[in-house]
Design a protein around this motif. Structure first.
Motif, mmCIF file in Angstrom:
data_model
loop_
_atom_site.group_PDB
_atom_site.id
_atom_site.type_symbol
_atom_site.label_atom_id
_atom_site.label_comp_id
_atom_site.label_asym_id
_atom_site.label_seq_id
_atom_site.Cartn_x
_atom_site.Cartn_y
_atom_site.Cartn_z
ATOM 1 N N UNK A 688 1.177 -1.307 0.348
ATOM 2 C CA UNK A 688 -0.503 0.126 -0.215
ATOM 3 C C UNK A 688 0.876 1.139 0.310
ATOM 4 N N UNK A 689 2.093 1.201 0.638
ATOM 5 C CA UNK A 689 3.107 2.475 0.376
ATOM 6 C C UNK A 689 2.935 3.216 -1.100
ATOM 7 N N UNK A 690 4.033 1.323 -1.644
ATOM 8 C CA UNK A 690 3.921 1.796 -3.070
ATOM 9 C C UNK A 690 2.602 2.040 -4.049
ATOM 10 N N UNK A 691 1.615 1.748 -3.527
ATOM 11 C CA UNK A 691 0.312 2.160 -4.247
ATOM 12 C C UNK A 691 0.275 3.789 -4.288
ATOM 13 N N UNK A 692 0.829 3.909 -2.471
ATOM 14 C CA UNK A 692 0.656 5.902 -2.759
ATOM 15 C C UNK A 692 1.449 6.425 -3.037
ATOM 16 N N UNK A 693 3.023 5.622 -3.228
ATOM 17 C CA UNK A 693 3.900 7.119 -3.816
ATOM 18 C C UNK A 693 3.768 6.632 -5.577
ATOM 19 N N UNK A 694 3.032 5.548 -5.686
ATOM 20 C CA UNK A 694 2.718 4.978 -7.407
ATOM 21 C C UNK A 694 1.745 6.432 -7.384
ATOM 22 N N UNK A 733 -2.215 6.602 3.613
ATOM 23 C CA UNK A 733 -2.939 7.649 2.758
ATOM 24 C C UNK A 733 -3.199 6.831 1.963
ATOM 25 N N UNK A 734 -4.075 5.932 1.728
ATOM 26 C CA UNK A 734 -4.023 5.208 0.163
ATOM 27 C C UNK A 734 -5.322 5.811 0.037
ATOM 28 N N UNK A 735 -5.691 6.471 -0.896
ATOM 29 C CA UNK A 735 -6.730 7.413 -1.003
ATOM 30 C C UNK A 735 -7.939 5.946 -2.384
ATOM 31 N N UNK A 736 -8.750 5.494 -1.691
ATOM 32 C CA UNK A 736 -9.647 4.088 -2.968
ATOM 33 C C UNK A 736 -10.351 4.199 -2.210
ATOM 34 N N UNK A 737 -10.715 2.769 -3.163
ATOM 35 C CA UNK A 737 -11.578 1.998 -2.427
ATOM 36 C C UNK A 737 -11.271 1.004 -2.374
ATOM 37 N N UNK A 738 -12.347 -0.103 -0.982
ATOM 38 C CA UNK A 738 -12.048 -1.231 -0.483
ATOM 39 C C UNK A 738 -12.560 -2.194 -1.215
ATOM 40 N N UNK A 739 -12.101 -3.475 -1.819
ATOM 41 C CA UNK A 739 -13.342 -4.541 -2.247
ATOM 42 C C UNK A 739 -12.576 -5.634 -1.712
ATOM 43 N N UNK A 841 6.326 8.414 -9.931
ATOM 44 C CA UNK A 841 7.123 7.384 -8.866
ATOM 45 C C UNK A 841 8.288 8.157 -8.427
ATOM 46 N N UNK A 842 9.161 9.428 -9.305
ATOM 47 C CA UNK A 842 9.304 10.444 -8.664
ATOM 48 C C UNK A 842 8.434 11.491 -8.306
ATOM 49 N N UNK A 843 7.019 11.996 -9.177
ATOM 50 C CA UNK A 843 6.065 12.930 -8.195
ATOM 51 C C UNK A 843 6.345 12.688 -6.668
ATOM 52 N N UNK A 844 6.583 11.651 -6.186
ATOM 53 C CA UNK A 844 6.318 11.609 -4.246
ATOM 54 C C UNK A 844 7.826 11.832 -3.946
ATOM 55 N N UNK A 845 7.850 12.355 -2.734
ATOM 56 C CA UNK A 845 8.308 13.100 -2.354
ATOM 57 C C UNK A 845 9.424 11.442 -1.963
ATOM 58 N N UNK A 846 9.468 10.299 -1.283
ATOM 59 C CA UNK A 846 10.102 9.077 -0.882
ATOM 60 C C UNK A 846 11.071 9.164 -2.299
ATOM 61 N N UNK A 847 10.936 9.418 -3.784
ATOM 62 C CA UNK A 847 11.910 8.783 -4.857
ATOM 63 C C UNK A 847 12.446 10.600 -5.431
ATOM 64 N N UNK A 848 12.097 11.545 -5.227
ATOM 65 C CA UNK A 848 11.912 12.601 -5.456
ATOM 66 C C UNK A 848 13.375 12.994 -6.286
ATOM 67 N N UNK A 849 14.652 12.373 -5.256
ATOM 68 C CA UNK A 849 15.794 12.877 -5.884
ATOM 69 C C UNK A 849 16.469 11.499 -6.187
#
Length: 1064
Positions: A688-694, A733-739, A841-849
């Motif tokens: 889910x962390x990867x999903x949020x970053x993506x 902080x994953x914005x989405x739906x659960x199914x 991915x590089x739009x997210x703070x984790x991967x930005x640099x």
């Protein structure tokens, strides 16, 4: 029909802090005796198992008929909650007249009518004043129509307008507008207190002023200081009265109302009297300028007595001594002093002079039109001269802001809904009649003031030309003191009512629990009185008193009330347009167009009054809205905004239904496949962390999982699992739906999710899942089978697939990479997803640099230099910055290591197939396999390993290369193979297709390791599974070898369609 009624009446589960326990009171709390009586009879045995949740209609009807709505904070309600005892509550007896009409009348008629209406008529003229009042009254009438529709759509408990808006528009709007209404009511209290003090200090006892002005210029400042001192003392006194006993305030309400009614009757009586006997109200003019009568009595320059003339007091004010040869003010010397009647009466025709506006700047002379005046050169206005000057600059929009508070108070009836005999009938009738009555009073007063009173007196705000008397009081009959005393008590009472109502409104908001930091104000005394809320109200009210000017406070509360009314209209319009099933008001005379017109008029009036106050009020409401949205408690109140969102979503879904999106609009809409453990907790939270970053909150994210079993047995576990997933989504902080799907086996459940997740055009186009790390375990063959079948399902559905290997090593959202590379190995082109993912991915703070590097593979007959140039141009057109490197692959023989890997793979595969044999055969087969492996390892120790570079890995397949590859694969073993076979005879029996694939995996893995072992993330083309299902376990081995030795790997399999474009 009975069943459907029971379903509607079943109470929802109350969340803590809902603040509305009374909604459930008639539907629950069945005693044990009642429960037993349900089950004794045999007529309803068919329903007896559901009696706990679906009680019989016959048992509910009596409770529903006797349902009484308790207002929040009353003693009976507190005792009912605390002791759990049933107490008999007196049924409300108030009708329309006492319960709605008179409270609305008292709240609407007030301080502005007595202190400012004559001044507004004088400055704006009769026509523009009529327009101001008509606009404001139309606004409140349209709001009252909308409010009547909402108030008659079911029971409205205590909280009045706040309750109506919050339950119609949702907690965010409800909290924002509720606080605006609270602030408006609090500032109204400040305005009424300032009005009380102004009447006291200006018209009742001017000598009571504590701070005296030393010069004429300092009078205004001294007055403001006196207002602050007396206002603060009055506020403390009123707050103590409210704290000690609200019942005394309510008992005095009728007395205050009687003062208002008597004052208005005195005004009409005085107007009638002026028709045949105008009062003697002399006004002194110098030229055309009005003079203040505070410092002199005789309106003349000289006084004739005993055959001689002596200078008057007025002469001494304008001249330096009392001699006839004295040096006098030039304007005084050039112009005559005249005396006119200030109230000539209805029949005098003064109405024509007062029709048009006479706006003026601050400090301008109050002048009478048509009077002879000799102009003099622009003078420096001498201080101390007894002229009547304007204290503030006047213009149309400012007067609207000052006047509007005089039409507020239309919510008084809806606030008392719990005390009414028939609220759904009384509220519309009483409120609309009160608005009609007060509108008639205001409009008629404007015309009558313009017809009776001289213009200079109308524009004289504080009655200076009348020796400091109240202008409207001079018109009244039988005595000016009727108006002065009446207005004093009415404003005093209105201030007490505001200080009583505002804390209860704040308490209602706090008890709803939607704004966490306000919850302390929900508590109070043992009987429910809001002590802390009263303290906060008094502090906010004090800020209004410190402003000290009635004209400055009035526009502030105009903003808050207008915003509240605007949202009442919006609530009615939204509910009407959505046609929600629960929208069934008893009041029929409403229409969405009227509500929309009322909303537009409120918004226009906000900006007419003061554009910067309007923006500030909107900013406050917006901040509260976002705060509740971000921090507030989750509430489901069946509000209209949710219905509006559903309608908008439906419209948008129908719009995006037509065909797939354009390449420019393509973004990964992800279905995340989570695995759960035995306790229904997520195994790999980093997915889910990867999903949020993506995703960064954009586009569609569906988080799916499968429980094995039947839904009837597993529905409780499914709910628990869904709660765990939602909780983790909130944490990550994953914005989405659960199914979540319950299926007889995991394989079918995952297939169902891939096929059916999403709705219409809002469907996923990408599946993200974790690599099955335990696939090699002999007792877990289903994991790799499910994985391979899922790969096939995504291919069949033309969806992209992302597989995160070593997902537990992926970074959390709080981590930051200060350096490193994201390496893309572009082996085959399958739509450009490999290019797009690192960019996202590089739009997210984790991967930005992190830097992006792209590696591609060149064959022997390819021009690697030209390929690199072409790739750089391609990336330039794609607007993606990355380092480019072309890796050259050379033809070479297949190594002994590759053959050994293939042999071990096939032996393992053979072993797995033998798991189906009998126990004796299994043991014999296992021993044989063990012997083979022992011999194999002894040979491996002596092998010579060739350079680890793969054989034939193509970046782009052309038709010629494909045909050449096919023919090459069909050729018999070449001499190099024969040499290897002589080393180990079993190798000659291996499947040559498997050998070639293993060769590719080994060589490509060696190249990737040599270039990207230190990379933060490696993205790699994921080869497809074999068409022959017999080799599925071999496919897993190929992927394992391909990614061996890499920390974080994202295997990417495109959907086959282009997802990046060079065009704008």
């Amino acid at each position: 029909m009975a069943a459907s009624i029971m379903w509607v009446l079943e109470p929802p589960a109350q969340s803590p802090g809902d603040g509305n326990p009374r909604e459930n009171s008639p539907f629950i709390n069945h005693s044990e005796m009642e429960q037993e009586s349900f089950c004794e009879g045999k007529n309803m045995a068919l329903f007896e198992e559901e009696m706990d949740s679906n009680p019989m209609v016959s048992s509910l009807l009596n409770k529903l008929a006797n349902y009484t709505n308790l207002s929040q904070g009353v003693v009976e309600h507190e005792e009912h909650e605390e002791d759990g005892k049933r107490r008999e509550v007196k049924s409300p007896r108030m009708g329309t007249f006492i319960g709605v009409y008179l409270p609305c009348l008292q709240n609407i008629l007030g301080v502005i009518l007595f202190l400012r209406l004559t001044w507004i008529v004088g400055a704006a003229g009769v026509l523009e004043s009529f327009l101001i009042v008509f606009m404001c009254c139309t606004c409140t009438m349209l709001t009252a129509i909308s409010m009547s529709a909402i108030a008659t759509n079911g029971v409205v408990p205590a909280g009045g307008s706040y309750y109506m808006i919050s339950r119609s528009l949702g907690p965010e709007f409800g909290g924002a507008v509720g606080l605006c209404f609270y602030l408006g009511t609090t500032f109204a209290g400040a305005m009424y207190i300032l009005g009380t003090i102004e009447i006291f200090l200006t018209y009742i006892s001017p000598s009571a002023a504590i701070i005296q002005a030393e010069t004429a210029e300092g009078e205004a400042a001294a007055m403001l200081h006196n207002m602050r001192v007396y206002g603060t003392c009055t506020l403390v006194l009123m707050a103590m009265v409210v704290f000690v006993g609200v019942k005394y305030v309510n008992k005095l309400a009728l007395v205050f109302l009687a003062c208002v009614v008597l004052s208005i009757l005195a005004i009409y009586a005085g107007v009638i009297k002026t028709a045949f006997d105008p009062p003697d109200v002399p006004v002194c003019l110098l030229g055309n300028r009005t003079l203040s009568r505070r410092g002199f009595d005789l309106c003349a320059k000289v006084h004739t007595a005993n055959n001689g003339t002596t200078p008057t007091v007025l002469w001494r004010l304008f001249c330096n001594n009392s001699m006839s040869s004295a040096s006098c003010d030039e304007y005084f010397a050039q112009n005559n002093v005249t005396e006119i009647q200030g109230i000539p009466g209805v029949a005098s025709g003064v109405l024509l002079d007062n029709l048009w506006s006479t706006y003026a700047d601050k400090g301008a002379f109050v002048e009478r039109k048509g009077m002879p005046s000799v102009p003099v050169p622009e003078e420096s206005r001498a201080s101390g001269l007894p002229y009547v000057l304007t204290d503030i600059m006047t213009y149309f929009t400012m007067l609207v802001g000052i006047y509007f508070p005089s039409v507020t108070g239309i919510m008084a009836g809806s606030n008392r809904s719990g005390d009414l005999r028939d609220a759904q009938k009384s509220i519309p009738t009483g409120t609309i009649l009160a608005i009609v009555t007060t509108s008639f009073i205001y409009l008629s007063c404007i015309v009558l003031f313009g017809a009776c009173i001289e213009g200079v007196i109308l524009r004289d705000k504080f009655g200076e030309a009348l020796q400091g008397k109240l202008v409207i009081g001079m018109l009244a009959w039988p005595s000016p003191w009727v108006i002065v005393i009446g207005s004093f008590f009415s404003t005093c009472g209105a201030g007490l009512q505001s200080l009583t109502g505002a804390p209860r409104l704040l308490q209602a908001i706090a008890r709803d629990g939607i704004i966490p930091f306000l919850q302390v104000f929900g508590h109070g005394k043992a009987n429910g009185e809001p002590t802390w809320a009263l303290l906060l109200t008094a502090l906010i009210c004090e800020t209004g008193i410190l402003i000290a000017s009635l004209d400055s406070v009035a526009p502030i509360l105009s903003m808050f009330f207008l915003m509240c009314y605007m949202f009442v209209n919006l609530a009615c319009a939204v509910q009407t347009l959505l046609r929600t099933p629960n929208w069934r008001p008893r009041f029929r005379y409403y229409h969405w167009a009227l509500s929309f017109l009322g909303m537009s008029l409120c918004l226009a009036l906000m900006f007419i009054c003061s554009w910067y106050y309007a923006l500030f009020a909107m900013l406050i409401a917006g901040c509260i809205y976002k705060y509740i949205e971000y921090r507030g408690a989750e509430k489901e109140w069946g509000d209209g905004i949710r219905g509006l969102s559903l309608n908008a979503a439906r419209y948008a879904l129908l719009r995006v239904e037509h065909g797939p999106p354009h390449t420019k609009n393509w973004r990964p809409q992800v279905l995340v496949m989570l695995n759960l453990d035995e306790e229904q907790r997520v195994k790999h939270p980093r997915l889910l962390s990867l999903t949020t970053q993506l995703k960064a909150g954009k586009g569609l994210t569906i988080v799916g999982s499968v429980l094995e079993g039947t839904y009837l047995d597993k529905h409780a576990e499914a709910q628990r699992a869904e709660e765990n997933i939602r909780s983790l989504m909130g944490t990550e902080r994953t914005k989405g739906f659960c199914q979540l799907v319950v299926s007889s086996n995991l394989r079918d459940g995952m297939s169902h999710l891939i096929q059916s997740a999403g709705l219409g055009g809002m469907r996923h186009n990408t599946v993200l899942m974790a690599w099955p790390g335990s696939w090699k375990q002999e007792d877990n063959t289903s994991s790799w089978k499910n994985f391979v079948e899922t790969v096939r399902d995504t291919t069949a559905a033309q969806q992209a697939l992302l597989v995160a290997k070593n997902v537990d090593l992926f970074p959390q959202n709080q981590e930051r990479f200060s350096d490193g590379d994201i390496d893309v190995w572009w082996v085959v082109h399958d739509g450009g997803l490999l290019m797009l993912l690192p960019f996202l991915l590089r739009q997210h703070k984790v991967w930005r640099k992190c830097r992006m590097r792209i590696f591609t593979v060149a064959q022997v007959d390819d021009n690697s230099i030209q390929m690199k140039k072409d790739l750089q141009v391609f990336l330039y057109h794609l607007r993606i910055s990355a380092e480019v490197e072309v890796v050259e692959m050379v033809e070479n023989d297949i190594s002994a290591f590759t053959y050994e890997k293939t042999l071990m793979m096939e032996q393992r595969s053979q072993m797995l197939k033998q798991m189906q044999l009998s126990k004796t055969e299994q043991e014999r087969e296992a021993q044989l396999i063990h012997d083979r492996n022992t011999a194999a390892h002894s040979v491996v120790a002596t092998r010579t390993q060739a350079p680890s570079t793969p054989d034939k890995v193509q970046m782009t397949w052309t038709k010629e290369k494909l045909i050449a590859e096919k023919y090459k694969n069909k050729e018999p073993g070449v001499s190099g193979f024969k040499d290897l076979f002589s080393l180990k005879p079993e190798w000659g029996n291996l499947n040559q297709s498997n050998v070639r694939r293993m060769h590719t995996a080994v060589k490509l893995n060696g190249v990737v390791l040599s270039k990207s072992q230190g990379a933060q993330l490696v993205l790699l083309n994921m080869p497809g599974p074999p068409k022959n299902r017999q080799g599925d376990e071999n496919y897993m081995e190929f992927l394992e070898v391909l990614t061996e030795g890499l920390d974080r790997v994202l295997l990417v399999r495109g959907s086959g369609r282009e997802v990046v474009t060079i065009y704008s």
